[in-house]
Design a protein around this motif. Structure first.
Motif, PDB file in Angstrom:
ATOM      1  N   ARG A 109       0.723  -1.254  -0.138  1.00 34.86           N
ATOM      2  CA  ARG A 109       0.052   0.082   0.054  1.00 34.86           C
ATOM      3  C   ARG A 109       0.920   1.170   0.133  1.00 34.86           C
ATOM      4  O   ARG A 109       0.587   2.168  -0.729  1.00 34.86           O
ATOM      5  N   ALA A 110       1.768   1.242   0.814  1.00 34.64           N
ATOM      6  CA  ALA A 110       2.757   2.319   0.886  1.00 34.64           C
ATOM      7  C   ALA A 110       3.605   2.666  -0.551  1.00 34.64           C
ATOM      8  O   ALA A 110       3.329   3.845  -0.918  1.00 34.64           O
ATOM      9  N   VAL A 111       3.819   1.672  -1.068  1.00 38.17           N
ATOM     10  CA  VAL A 111       4.466   1.753  -2.645  1.00 38.17           C
ATOM     11  C   VAL A 111       3.678   2.461  -3.406  1.00 38.17           C
ATOM     12  O   VAL A 111       3.936   3.590  -4.129  1.00 38.17           O
ATOM     13  N   VAL A 112       2.165   1.797  -3.679  1.00 39.06           N
ATOM     14  CA  VAL A 112       1.460   2.225  -4.624  1.00 39.06           C
ATOM     15  C   VAL A 112       0.990   3.671  -4.176  1.00 39.06           C
ATOM     16  O   VAL A 112       0.613   4.232  -5.152  1.00 39.06           O
ATOM     17  N   MET A 113       0.851   3.866  -2.948  1.00 34.51           N
ATOM     18  CA  MET A 113       0.344   5.267  -2.697  1.00 34.51           C
ATOM     19  C   MET A 113       1.566   6.574  -3.086  1.00 34.51           C
ATOM     20  O   MET A 113       1.154   7.558  -3.537  1.00 34.51           O
ATOM     21  N   LEU A 114       2.554   6.001  -2.769  1.00 33.60           N
ATOM     22  CA  LEU A 114       3.793   6.962  -3.258  1.00 33.60           C
ATOM     23  C   LEU A 114       3.726   7.271  -4.804  1.00 33.60           C
ATOM     24  O   LEU A 114       4.039   8.142  -5.275  1.00 33.60           O
ATOM     25  N   VAL A 115       3.732   6.101  -5.440  1.00 36.91           N
ATOM     26  CA  VAL A 115       3.756   6.017  -6.868  1.00 36.91           C
ATOM     27  C   VAL A 115       2.604   6.806  -7.477  1.00 36.91           C
ATOM     28  O   VAL A 115       3.123   7.537  -8.447  1.00 36.91           O
ATOM     29  N   GLN A 116       1.517   6.525  -6.814  1.00 41.39           N
ATOM     30  CA  GLN A 116       0.321   7.489  -7.298  1.00 41.39           C
ATOM     31  C   GLN A 116       0.360   8.969  -7.302  1.00 41.39           C
ATOM     32  O   GLN A 116       0.036   9.516  -8.060  1.00 41.39           O
ATOM     33  N   SER A 117       1.056   9.151  -6.006  1.00 40.07           N
ATOM     34  CA  SER A 117       0.882  10.575  -5.473  1.00 40.07           C
ATOM     35  C   SER A 117       1.870  11.319  -6.571  1.00 40.07           C
ATOM     36  O   SER A 117       1.943  12.351  -7.162  1.00 40.07           O
ATOM     37  N   PHE A 118       3.204  10.807  -6.553  1.00 42.08           N
ATOM     38  CA  PHE A 118       4.549  11.455  -7.090  1.00 42.08           C
ATOM     39  C   PHE A 118       4.327  11.123  -8.603  1.00 42.08           C
ATOM     40  O   PHE A 118       4.865  11.969  -9.688  1.00 42.08           O
ATOM     41  N   GLY A 119       3.637  10.320  -9.038  1.00 38.05           N
ATOM     42  CA  GLY A 119       3.450  10.124 -10.436  1.00 38.05           C
ATOM     43  C   GLY A 119       2.866  11.181 -11.215  1.00 38.05           C
ATOM     44  O   GLY A 119       2.812  11.581 -12.031  1.00 38.05           O
ATOM     45  N   ALA A 120       1.943  12.228 -10.313  1.00 35.70           N
ATOM     46  CA  ALA A 120       1.303  12.856 -10.801  1.00 35.70           C
ATOM     47  C   ALA A 120       2.362  14.003 -11.181  1.00 35.70           C
ATOM     48  O   ALA A 120       2.183  14.915 -12.240  1.00 35.70           O
ATOM     49  N   LEU A 121       3.572  14.212 -10.505  1.00 41.18           N
ATOM     50  CA  LEU A 121       4.399  14.917 -11.057  1.00 41.18           C
ATOM     51  C   LEU A 121       5.004  14.862 -12.612  1.00 41.18           C
ATOM     52  O   LEU A 121       5.167  15.833 -13.121  1.00 41.18           O
ATOM     53  N   LEU A 122       5.092  13.592 -12.762  1.00 35.72           N
ATOM     54  CA  LEU A 122       5.827  13.554 -14.006  1.00 35.72           C
ATOM     55  C   LEU A 122       4.616  13.489 -15.289  1.00 35.72           C
ATOM     56  O   LEU A 122       4.832  13.750 -16.257  1.00 35.72           O
ATOM     57  N   LEU A 123       3.362  13.410 -14.847  1.00 34.42           N
ATOM     58  CA  LEU A 123       2.301  13.535 -15.721  1.00 34.42           C
ATOM     59  C   LEU A 123       1.607  14.876 -15.526  1.00 34.42           C
ATOM     60  O   LEU A 123       0.498  15.115 -16.016  1.00 34.42           O
ATOM     61  N   HIS A 124       2.267  15.965 -14.948  1.00 32.54           N
ATOM     62  CA  HIS A 124       1.701  17.156 -14.700  1.00 32.54           C
ATOM     63  C   HIS A 124       1.112  17.934 -15.803  1.00 32.54           C
ATOM     64  O   HIS A 124       0.150  18.560 -16.027  1.00 32.54           O
ATOM     65  N   ARG A 125       1.590  17.757 -17.091  1.00 30.63           N
ATOM     66  CA  ARG A 125       1.123  18.267 -18.330  1.00 30.63           C
ATOM     67  C   ARG A 125      -0.198  17.618 -18.956  1.00 30.63           C
ATOM     68  O   ARG A 125      -1.070  18.499 -19.158  1.00 30.63           O
ATOM     69  N   GLN A 126      -0.140  16.454 -18.458  1.00 30.83           N
ATOM     70  CA  GLN A 126      -1.507  15.711 -18.839  1.00 30.83           C
ATOM     71  C   GLN A 126      -2.661  16.142 -17.897  1.00 30.83           C
ATOM     72  O   GLN A 126      -3.840  16.464 -18.314  1.00 30.83           O
ATOM     73  N   ILE A 127      -2.277  16.259 -16.483  1.00 33.43           N
ATOM     74  CA  ILE A 127      -3.417  17.070 -15.738  1.00 33.43           C
ATOM     75  C   ILE A 127      -3.605  18.412 -16.103  1.00 33.43           C
ATOM     76  O   ILE A 127      -5.034  18.699 -16.043  1.00 33.43           O
ATOM     77  N   LYS A 128      -2.747  18.936 -16.560  1.00 31.10           N
ATOM     78  CA  LYS A 128      -3.251  20.383 -16.994  1.00 31.10           C
ATOM     79  C   LYS A 128      -4.082  20.342 -18.314  1.00 31.10           C
ATOM     80  O   LYS A 128      -4.985  21.141 -18.098  1.00 31.10           O
ATOM     81  N   ARG A 129      -3.807  19.486 -19.076  1.00 31.58           N
ATOM     82  CA  ARG A 129      -4.470  19.534 -20.525  1.00 31.58           C
ATOM     83  C   ARG A 129      -6.125  18.951 -20.023  1.00 31.58           C
ATOM     84  O   ARG A 129      -6.893  19.694 -20.698  1.00 31.58           O
ATOM     85  N   HIS A 130      -6.112  17.992 -19.173  1.00 38.38           N
ATOM     86  CA  HIS A 130      -7.465  17.554 -19.069  1.00 38.38           C
ATOM     87  C   HIS A 130      -8.399  18.509 -17.694  1.00 38.38           C
ATOM     88  O   HIS A 130      -9.543  18.539 -17.961  1.00 38.38           O
ATOM     89  N   LEU A 131      -7.486  18.741 -16.895  1.00 41.24           N
ATOM     90  CA  LEU A 131      -8.090  19.512 -15.748  1.00 41.24           C
ATOM     91  C   LEU A 131      -8.058  21.117 -15.513  1.00 41.24           C
ATOM     92  O   LEU A 131      -8.731  21.488 -14.766  1.00 41.24           O
ATOM     93  N   GLY A 132      -7.064  21.340 -16.374  1.00 38.90           N
ATOM     94  CA  GLY A 132      -6.828  22.671 -16.179  1.00 38.90           C
ATOM     95  C   GLY A 132      -5.995  23.359 -15.342  1.00 38.90           C
ATOM     96  O   GLY A 132      -5.862  24.648 -15.095  1.00 38.90           O
ATOM     97  N   VAL A 133      -5.340  22.426 -14.456  1.00 36.88           N
ATOM     98  CA  VAL A 133      -4.596  22.720 -13.369  1.00 36.88           C
ATOM     99  C   VAL A 133      -3.258  22.070 -13.517  1.00 36.88           C
ATOM    100  O   VAL A 133      -3.092  20.999 -14.134  1.00 36.88           O
TER     101      VAL A 133
END
Length: 237
Positions: free
Chosen positions: A153-177
């Motif tokens: 659980r700890a590994v998956v939570m960290l990967v999911q959380s920090f994975g947003a850093l590497l995909l921040h451009r896609q978050i901006k494209r779809h969510l506008g932030v």
């Protein structure tokens, strides 16, 4: 190239930091904004207002400075999460917690995970170990449900959380932030989706339980039908 220093000028006690602390803080700031390959020890020394030999005196090399930065960032993240648990509430998403409190640490982690390598492996391992401790404390306080596999659980939570850093451009494209470059107050759409994922079940519990049972049964069957290794007899004496 000369970089402007935009790190914290004071430590948590409000006093002026010493030479080593100021160098480390400047390094975290510059590495986070420009990356590890584009910042030299001379740049860091200039930004910290010290001589280049003083950087070598305190840290020995660029590798030693990187190690000190990694340790400080991991300790800062752990301290923040532990304090949140002790106050009686579960830490928010790792990325958002850092975005609101210490963005320069978030940017440093962004660069570290993008760079990869053994240094990043050690940093991630430390973050996992620390999260096991403060999450266990959260379980004791009734803030989180126990896990049958805390490490997973700890590994998956960290990967999911920090994975947003590497995909921040896609978050901006779809969510506008943008969780990396955008201001924290604009992250409401991302935060709303995140809270829903953490607090509301995504899968039907009964169906998921059946899937897990099938996986366990399949693994047991595979193990039971696997041929035993043949014993090799040695030559007669």
């Amino acid at each position: 190239m000369t970089y402007e220093y935009r790190g914290q000028d004071r430590d948590v006690t409000g006093t002026e930091p010493g030479g080593a602390e100021r160098i480390r803080t400047a390094a975290i700031d510059l590495y986070g904004r420009h990356g590890f390959d584009h910042v030299t020890l001379k740049d860091i020394a200039a930004a910290a207002g010290v001589s280049a030999p003083l950087v070598i005196h305190h840290f020995g090399s660029s590798a030693g400075l990187r190690e000190a930065c990694d340790e400080h960032v991991a300790e800062s993240v752990n301290r923040s999460k532990t304090a949140s648990v002790q106050r009686g509430h579960l830490p928010r998403n790792y990325v958002l917690e850092l975005m609101h409190s210490q963005k320069h640490l978030l940017l440093y982690l962004f660069r570290a995970f993008a760079a990869g390598g053994e240094e990043t492996d050690r940093l991630f391992d430390q973050l996992v170990d620390d999260s096991l401790v403060y999450t266990a404390a959260g379980e004791e306080l009734g803030l989180v449900h126990p896990s049958s596999h805390p490490h997973r659980r700890a590994v998956v939570m960290l990967v999911q959380s920090f994975g947003a850093l590497l995909l921040h451009r896609q978050i901006k494209r779809h969510l506008g932030v943008d969780p990396v470059d955008g201001p924290p107050e604009d992250l409401a759409p991302y935060m709303a989706a995140l809270v829903e994922l953490y607090t509301q079940p995504l899968l039907n519990a009964d169906v998921y339980r059946n899937l897990m049972d099938m996986n366990v049964s399949s693994a047991a069957h595979t193990e039971a039908t696997r041929p035993s290794p043949q014993r090799t007899e040695g030559p007669p004496s």
